[in-house]
Design a protein around this motif. Structure first.
Motif, short mmCIF file in Angstrom:
data_model
loop_
_atom_site.label_atom_id
_atom_site.label_comp_id
_atom_site.label_asym_id
_atom_site.label_seq_id
_atom_site.Cartn_x
_atom_site.Cartn_y
_atom_site.Cartn_z
N ILE A 32 28.44 0.25 -115.42
CA ILE A 32 28.30 -0.52 -114.19
C ILE A 32 27.55 0.36 -113.20
N VAL A 33 26.51 -0.21 -112.61
CA VAL A 33 25.64 0.52 -111.68
C VAL A 33 25.72 -0.16 -110.32
N ASN A 34 25.81 0.66 -109.27
CA ASN A 34 25.88 0.16 -107.90
C ASN A 34 24.50 -0.30 -107.44
N LEU A 35 24.38 -1.55 -107.05
CA LEU A 35 23.12 -2.08 -106.52
C LEU A 35 23.08 -2.08 -105.00
N ALA A 36 24.23 -2.11 -104.37
CA ALA A 36 24.30 -2.23 -102.91
C ALA A 36 24.09 -0.85 -102.28
N SER A 37 22.94 -0.65 -101.72
CA SER A 37 22.64 0.66 -101.12
C SER A 37 23.34 0.86 -99.78
N ASP A 38 23.95 -0.19 -99.25
CA ASP A 38 24.64 -0.07 -97.97
C ASP A 38 26.09 0.38 -98.14
N ARG A 39 26.49 0.78 -99.36
CA ARG A 39 27.86 1.19 -99.60
C ARG A 39 27.95 2.62 -100.16
N PRO A 40 27.29 3.59 -99.54
CA PRO A 40 27.33 4.93 -100.13
C PRO A 40 28.66 5.65 -99.94
N ILE A 41 29.47 5.26 -98.95
CA ILE A 41 30.71 5.98 -98.69
C ILE A 41 31.76 5.62 -99.74
N ARG A 42 31.92 4.33 -100.02
CA ARG A 42 32.93 3.93 -100.99
C ARG A 42 32.52 4.25 -102.41
N PHE A 43 31.24 4.15 -102.70
CA PHE A 43 30.73 4.41 -104.05
C PHE A 43 29.67 5.50 -103.96
N ILE A 64 16.86 -0.11 -111.61
CA ILE A 64 17.18 -0.77 -110.34
C ILE A 64 15.90 -1.22 -109.65
N ALA A 65 14.89 -0.36 -109.62
CA ALA A 65 13.61 -0.73 -108.99
C ALA A 65 12.97 -1.90 -109.72
N GLY A 66 13.04 -1.92 -111.04
CA GLY A 66 12.46 -3.02 -111.80
C GLY A 66 13.18 -4.34 -111.56
N VAL A 67 14.51 -4.28 -111.43
CA VAL A 67 15.28 -5.50 -111.17
C VAL A 67 15.00 -6.00 -109.76
N ARG A 68 14.96 -5.10 -108.79
CA ARG A 68 14.72 -5.51 -107.40
C ARG A 68 13.31 -6.06 -107.19
N ASP A 69 12.33 -5.49 -107.90
CA ASP A 69 10.94 -5.92 -107.74
C ASP A 69 10.55 -7.02 -108.71
N TYR A 70 11.49 -7.47 -109.53
CA TYR A 70 11.25 -8.52 -110.52
C TYR A 70 10.13 -8.17 -111.49
N GLY A 108 19.96 -3.54 -129.31
CA GLY A 108 19.35 -4.01 -128.09
C GLY A 108 20.20 -3.67 -126.89
N ALA A 109 19.72 -4.13 -125.75
CA ALA A 109 20.42 -3.91 -124.49
C ALA A 109 20.40 -5.21 -123.70
N ILE A 110 21.44 -5.39 -122.94
CA ILE A 110 21.53 -6.53 -122.02
C ILE A 110 21.79 -5.95 -120.64
N ILE A 111 20.99 -6.37 -119.68
CA ILE A 111 21.17 -5.94 -118.30
C ILE A 111 21.47 -7.18 -117.49
N GLY A 112 22.66 -7.21 -116.91
CA GLY A 112 23.09 -8.34 -116.10
C GLY A 112 23.15 -7.94 -114.64
N ARG A 113 22.70 -8.84 -113.78
CA ARG A 113 22.69 -8.57 -112.34
C ARG A 113 23.67 -9.48 -111.62
N THR A 114 24.53 -8.86 -110.82
CA THR A 114 25.39 -9.58 -109.89
C THR A 114 24.88 -9.23 -108.50
N PRO A 115 25.40 -9.83 -107.44
CA PRO A 115 24.91 -9.48 -106.11
C PRO A 115 25.06 -8.01 -105.74
N THR A 116 26.05 -7.33 -106.28
CA THR A 116 26.29 -5.94 -105.88
C THR A 116 26.22 -4.93 -107.02
#
Length: 176
Positions: A32-43, A64-70, A108-116
């Motif tokens: 599990i990878v943190n996508l929310a860059s506004d949460r550095p204190i908790r994670f 992360i950059a590839g997912v954010r930039d589509y 193979g690999a599966i990469i799933g994106r949730t909002p965070t």
């Protein structure tokens, strides 16, 4: 219970059911990878939980950059020193096949994106293994996706907030 503790508890339950680096389960590795860059204190780190993988923050930054930039479908992903090429993209899922498959067992690999979060899962095998890996990944994505409660329209009656003098101003779940 805090968000980090809840995530860790969900991860422990899920990973014992679906992840085994030695084989025999749907996945041979997951993270599990943190996508929310506004949460550095908790994670504090990008990689929050992992099993069967050895990911560092530097390994997941291109993902992360590839997912954010589509544009993840244009890149080669490196996970556990294996190259994966994205072969299919959907609304919140990316499917990748291992590039060195003739030398190693298929996988193979599966990469799933949730909002965070990003869920990264790797598997070994062909189509049947891919289907099991997808189901396992979607189970975790469903569990860690934040729940958003839709506001109630003016025409709907919510029984939880109805004033009921017969029940001494307590909320009633029973219809009248």
């Amino acid at each position: 219970m805090g968000e980090r503790a809840m995530l860790h508890r969900l991860w422990d339950k899920w990973s014992t059911l679906y992840v085994s680096p030695a084989g025999g389960k749907a996945l041979c590795g997951a993270a599990i990878v943190n996508l929310a860059s506004d949460r550095p204190i908790r994670f504090p780190g990008l990689v929050l939980e992992q099993e069967g993988m050895e990911l560092k923050s530097a390994d997941v930054r291109p993902i992360i950059a590839g997912v954010r930039d589509y544009n993840l479908h244009n890149e080669c992903i490196v996970l556990n020193s294996h190259k994966y090429y994205v072969t299919a993209t959907y609304e919140n899922l990316y499917y990748a096949r291992r590039g060195d498959a003739p030398a190693m067992p298929w996988g193979g690999a599966i990469i799933g994106r949730t909002p965070t979060y990003l869920v990264i899962a790797i598997y070994q095998g062909t189509y049947g293994a891919a289907a099991k890996a997808l189901a396992a990944t979607e189970v975790l994505m469903e569990q860690i996706t934040p729940r958003i409660v839709a506001p109630v329209s003016a025409n709907e009656v919510v029984m939880d907030s109805v004033f009921c003098p017969l029940h001494e101003n307590r909320r009633s779940h029973l219809p009248r």
